[in-house]
Structure formats: C-alpha cells, structure tokens
Motif scaffolding. Structure first.
Motif, PDB file in Angstrom:
ATOM      1  N   UNK A 124       0.858  -1.160  -0.066  1.00  0.00           N
ATOM      2  CA  UNK A 124      -0.027  -0.014   0.093  1.00  0.00           C
ATOM      3  C   UNK A 124       0.934   1.192  -0.130  1.00  0.00           C
ATOM      4  N   UNK A 125       0.250   2.235  -0.668  1.00  0.00           N
ATOM      5  CA  UNK A 125       1.012   3.676  -0.378  1.00  0.00           C
ATOM      6  C   UNK A 125      -0.024   4.744  -0.150  1.00  0.00           C
ATOM      7  N   UNK A 126       0.269   5.457   1.012  1.00  0.00           N
ATOM      8  CA  UNK A 126      -0.776   6.377   1.463  1.00  0.00           C
ATOM      9  C   UNK A 126       0.126   7.807   1.671  1.00  0.00           C
ATOM     10  N   UNK A 127      -0.693   8.612   1.995  1.00  0.00           N
ATOM     11  CA  UNK A 127      -0.250   9.880   2.280  1.00  0.00           C
ATOM     12  C   UNK A 127      -0.425  10.271   3.506  1.00  0.00           C
ATOM     13  N   UNK A 128       0.154  10.563   4.803  1.00  0.00           N
ATOM     14  CA  UNK A 128       0.125  11.020   6.144  1.00  0.00           C
ATOM     15  C   UNK A 128       0.535  12.609   6.024  1.00  0.00           C
ATOM     16  N   UNK A 129      -0.354  13.578   5.981  1.00  0.00           N
ATOM     17  CA  UNK A 129       0.010  14.872   6.178  1.00  0.00           C
ATOM     18  C   UNK A 129       1.159  15.335   5.181  1.00  0.00           C
ATOM     19  N   UNK A 130       2.288  15.398   5.628  1.00  0.00           N
ATOM     20  CA  UNK A 130       3.774  15.699   4.747  1.00  0.00           C
ATOM     21  C   UNK A 130       4.520  14.405   4.557  1.00  0.00           C
ATOM     22  N   UNK A 131       3.825  13.326   4.582  1.00  0.00           N
ATOM     23  CA  UNK A 131       4.836  12.309   4.414  1.00  0.00           C
ATOM     24  C   UNK A 131       4.507  11.098   3.789  1.00  0.00           C
ATOM     25  N   UNK A 132       5.054  10.421   2.731  1.00  0.00           N
ATOM     26  CA  UNK A 132       4.749   9.611   1.940  1.00  0.00           C
ATOM     27  C   UNK A 132       5.009   8.111   2.758  1.00  0.00           C
ATOM     28  N   UNK A 133       3.865   6.957   2.833  1.00  0.00           N
ATOM     29  CA  UNK A 133       4.019   5.874   3.682  1.00  0.00           C
ATOM     30  C   UNK A 133       3.803   4.823   2.739  1.00  0.00           C
ATOM     31  N   UNK A 134       4.905   3.785   2.598  1.00  0.00           N
ATOM     32  CA  UNK A 134       4.781   2.769   1.571  1.00  0.00           C
ATOM     33  C   UNK A 134       4.966   1.622   2.375  1.00  0.00           C
ATOM     34  N   UNK A 135       4.007   0.619   2.354  1.00  0.00           N
ATOM     35  CA  UNK A 135       3.963  -0.580   3.447  1.00  0.00           C
ATOM     36  C   UNK A 135       3.946  -1.718   2.514  1.00  0.00           C
ATOM     37  N   UNK A 136       5.122  -2.668   2.889  1.00  0.00           N
ATOM     38  CA  UNK A 136       4.873  -4.085   2.303  1.00  0.00           C
ATOM     39  C   UNK A 136       4.877  -5.243   3.158  1.00  0.00           C
ATOM     40  N   UNK A 137       3.701  -5.795   3.084  1.00  0.00           N
ATOM     41  CA  UNK A 137       3.433  -6.623   4.218  1.00  0.00           C
ATOM     42  C   UNK A 137       3.119  -8.150   3.754  1.00  0.00           C
ATOM     43  N   UNK A 138       3.476  -9.165   4.370  1.00  0.00           N
ATOM     44  CA  UNK A 138       3.269 -10.409   3.964  1.00  0.00           C
ATOM     45  C   UNK A 138       2.802 -11.193   5.264  1.00  0.00           C
ATOM     46  N   UNK A 139       2.117 -12.523   4.835  1.00  0.00           N
ATOM     47  CA  UNK A 139       1.694 -13.456   5.520  1.00  0.00           C
ATOM     48  C   UNK A 139       2.507 -14.708   5.527  1.00  0.00           C
ATOM     49  N   UNK A 140       3.836 -14.629   5.414  1.00  0.00           N
ATOM     50  CA  UNK A 140       4.533 -15.783   5.157  1.00  0.00           C
ATOM     51  C   UNK A 140       4.955 -16.179   6.652  1.00  0.00           C
ATOM     52  N   UNK A 141       6.332 -17.033   6.334  1.00  0.00           N
ATOM     53  CA  UNK A 141       6.726 -17.548   7.745  1.00  0.00           C
ATOM     54  C   UNK A 141       7.489 -16.427   8.645  1.00  0.00           C
ATOM     55  N   UNK A 142       7.673 -15.030   8.277  1.00  0.00           N
ATOM     56  CA  UNK A 142       8.148 -14.449   9.281  1.00  0.00           C
ATOM     57  C   UNK A 142       9.573 -14.136   9.011  1.00  0.00           C
ATOM     58  N   UNK A 143      10.123 -13.011   9.247  1.00  0.00           N
ATOM     59  CA  UNK A 143      11.721 -13.026   9.191  1.00  0.00           C
ATOM     60  C   UNK A 143      12.319 -13.514  10.448  1.00  0.00           C
ATOM     61  N   UNK A 144      13.347 -14.228  10.377  1.00  0.00           N
ATOM     62  CA  UNK A 144      14.004 -14.911  11.486  1.00  0.00           C
ATOM     63  C   UNK A 144      14.529 -13.770  12.117  1.00  0.00           C
ATOM     64  N   UNK A 145      14.749 -14.101  13.578  1.00  0.00           N
ATOM     65  CA  UNK A 145      15.302 -13.041  14.502  1.00  0.00           C
ATOM     66  C   UNK A 145      16.762 -12.621  14.204  1.00  0.00           C
ATOM     67  N   UNK A 146      17.375 -13.634  13.679  1.00  0.00           N
ATOM     68  CA  UNK A 146      18.842 -13.182  13.477  1.00  0.00           C
ATOM     69  C   UNK A 146      18.876 -12.406  12.250  1.00  0.00           C
ATOM     70  N   UNK A 147      17.707 -12.854  11.141  1.00  0.00           N
ATOM     71  CA  UNK A 147      17.992 -12.021   9.931  1.00  0.00           C
ATOM     72  C   UNK A 147      17.468 -10.708  10.159  1.00  0.00           C
TER      73      UNK A 147
END
Length: 398
Positions: A317-340
């Motif tokens: 998603x790409x949204x605009x919050x006041x004077x800021x562009x916010x781009x979000x990349x979300x997934x429902x995968x296995x998650x990022x390992x803590x070390x990574x």
C-alpha cells in the motif's frame, strides 16, 4: 595584464580614490609595457600634464616613459623624471602571478629639480610640437615638494602597495576557496550519482536466473502467448534495472514494475503466492528512486516462503499522511527469523537490498527518510518506508 572587471581592478580604483581624497592628486597603475591598468582620471591630472597627455605626441611619449619606469621599478622604488622633466615616484606592487604591476605617482616638481625643469621646458615643447607659452603658464600649477613632503609621499605609497598586495592575496585566497567549494560540491554530486547507480545495480541476481529458468520451461510447455507475456514483463524489468532513462520515476510507475515482478514470481511459485497493490490517487505522481519497492517485495518472498510451501499473501500500500509518504510491504509468510531481522535493521544482511533502498531514500528524500521493520512470529513481516515530502514535487498529470 588584464585586471578589468575583477576584484583587483576594483581595489585599484578604491586606492586611487582614497589617495586623491588625501592628497588632491591621483595615482596610476601601470605594467612594464607602460599600459595603464586602471582607469585614467584626466580630470584629476594637473593642467600641465593633462595638456601634454591630450596631445597625440605627448600621450605616446608618456606611455614610453611609463614603460621605462616599469623596467626600472622592477628592482625597487624609484624617483625619476618623465620626458617633460616632471618628477614621478614608482613603487612595485608584489602580486603573485602578476609580474610588473607598478604604483605610479607624479605630476610634481622637487626643489632640486625645479630650475632644470624650466630650463628644458622650451626644448621639450619643441620636440613634441606643443605651445611653449601655454605650457609655461600651466607649469605654475605643478606642486614643488620639499624633501620632507617627498619622503612622506614615498612612505604613503609604500603602505598603499603593501596593502594592495596583502588584500589581493586575501581576495585570491577567497576566490580559491570558492572554487574549491564549487569543485567539492560538483564532486559530491558526481559521487552521489555514482553511488546511486552503484546501489541501483545491487539487485540480487537469483531472481533473474530463476525467472530465466521459468521462461525456458514455459517455452517447452506452452506455445506462445503466455510465454510472450512473461518475456515482455521480464524485458521491462531488465530495462528498468540495467538501463534506466533516469534515476527517478513516479510511484505509479514503480508499482507497475513491482506488479510485473510479482506476476513473474507468481508464475514461478504457483498459486501459493498471491498479492494486492493499492495506491492512493494523490500518491501516484510522487517521485521516488527507481527500483525502491521491488527489492522489498523480493525480500518478502525470500524470507516469507518456507519449506512447507504454505500460501503467502503480499499486500503493498501507498498512502499519504500529512507531509509524509508511507509505503507498506506486508506479507503473511513465515516471518523474518530473529537473526536475519537484526541484520536487516543493522543493514548487514548480504543480498537483502534493504540497506541499498535505505541509502537511496536518504539520498533523495533527505536524512529524515527511514525504514521500519516489524516481525510477527508465524504471521509474516511488515516493512514501512517513511518518506518526508518537504519540498518534494510531483509530476503533472497533464
């Protein structure tokens, strides 16, 4: 030596003006060829010298005298007499890289040269075809200096020459500093451009090779249209990655690139991978560095898919919050390992592309740009790009 329209020329004019205010007389700056290096103010000349200089023969002879003064003054201060018998003080002005600049002050007589001046005046006038009676009358306007007055003027001219020399050195230093700053800024611009291109080339090659393998298998398996579409998408991506027309694009263009990338990955991995891309209308024309989001979508697939090949949904998603562009990349995968995740946060994860994206965002949006990474165990991961839009322009829709 050409000093017109320069800081040195302005300095010489200032010195002439100051000297005139102090003494009522003018000074000149000449080179060893006898050429005047500052404007001549004939209105400040004595009536006698003005009459001589205004004649063709007199002006030529005056310039010749200046030349001889310049040659003699190369060895130090001199008090001499010109072709008409008028006394002249010549002081060398030491300036780095400019040989033979001389400060000249004249148009006076001294007590010990006055008698000889009048004795030679008729002969000098005859040589230049000047009217003797007129010049004899005008000679009365010449000052006759005592030795004390002469010594005072010599000391004053020495001070002026030293001041000009030191001031010119300061002006030269400032000019060199300005040029150095300009060179530094130009170099920084080049380095930033080179760094950007270098960072841009850091895309992991595994996607390229996997996709080429896909196309090869698809070519065997199918008979045209589908494979052609895949090749078209890949061609667009390669063109964007390796031969960009410029370093920036609109967010809308970047998301089209990401869609093509995910479509290719979807074909490679099968129905387990699905995605959705949403962009608010007022965000589409915001300019961003090219290939900003694609590496993060690639990360989602690399770290989100595990050996269980469970379904994974990627939401961008790409949204605009006041004077800021916010781009979000979300997934429902296995998650990022803590070390990574720790390596990603520190920018030390090799091949992740996240560090490159962060660097490029800061280069373009400024130090206020940041990336936030969050991990939910067994529920995927989320990366947010926070880009300040202060002064950021968008392209016209027209």
């Amino acid at each position: 030596m050409d000093v017109e329209n320069s800081a040195l020329s302005r300095l010489l004019r200032q010195m002439d003006h100051t000297f005139t205010n102090m003494t009522g007389q003018t000074i000149s700056f000449i080179d060893q060829e006898g050429q005047w290096q500052s404007p001549l103010h004939l209105d400040r000349f004595t009536a006698f010298c003005r009459h001589v200089v205004n004649s063709d023969s007199g002006r030529e002879r005056c310039q010749s005298c200046n030349h001889s003064f310049g040659l003699c003054t190369g060895k130090g201060l001199n008090v001499m007499r010109c072709h008409m018998g008028v006394s002249v003080i010549s002081v060398p002005v030491p300036i780095t890289g400019k040989q033979g600049l001389i400060l000249s002050y004249g148009q006076f007589l001294t007590q010990d040269t006055k008698a000889e001046f009048y004795e030679m005046l008729e002969q000098n006038c005859a040589e230049l075809k000047l009217d003797y009676r007129s010049l004899r009358d005008l000679a009365g306007t010449l000052r006759v200096l005592t030795q004390e007055e002469l010594d005072a003027r010599i000391q004053l001219l020495k001070l002026f020459a030293a001041y000009i020399s030191s001031t010119e050195a300061e002006l030269r230093t400032r000019q060199e500093y300005t040029l150095e700053v300009e060179r530094k800024l130009a170099l920084e611009h080049r380095l930033r451009s080179m760094e950007f291109k270098f960072l841009q080339s850091q895309i992991s090659p595994h996607f390229l090779f996997n996709t080429l393998n896909l196309l090869m298998r698809s070519a065997y398996r199918e008979h045209a249209e589908h494979t052609a579409d895949l090749i078209c998408d890949l061609s667009d991506l390669l063109r964007r990655a390796y031969h960009p027309k410029n370093s920036l694009c609109t967010l809308e263009e970047e998301l089209v690139c990401v869609e093509k990338y995910l479509t290719l990955q979807q074909q490679r991995l099968g129905p387990e991978v699905t995605f959705q891309i949403r962009c608010e209308p007022d965000c589409k024309q915001i300019m961003i560095p090219v290939l900003t989001i694609q590496p993060l979508a690639e990360n989602a697939i690399i770290h989100g898919l595990d050996q269980d090949t469970r379904p994974m949904y990627i939401h961008i998603t790409a949204t605009r919050r006041e004077n800021q562009l916010v781009i979000t990349i979300a997934d429902t995968g296995a998650g990022i390992p803590a070390s990574v995740l720790k390596q990603l946060e520190q920018g030390t994860c090799a091949g992740s592309g996240l560090g490159n994206v962060a660097d490029r965002l800061r280069l373009f949006f400024g130090p206020g740009a940041e990336i936030k990474i969050s991990r939910v165990q067994d529920s995927g991961a989320k990366i947010q790009l926070l880009c300040p839009l202060d002064g950021q322009e968008v392209v016209s829709n027209g």
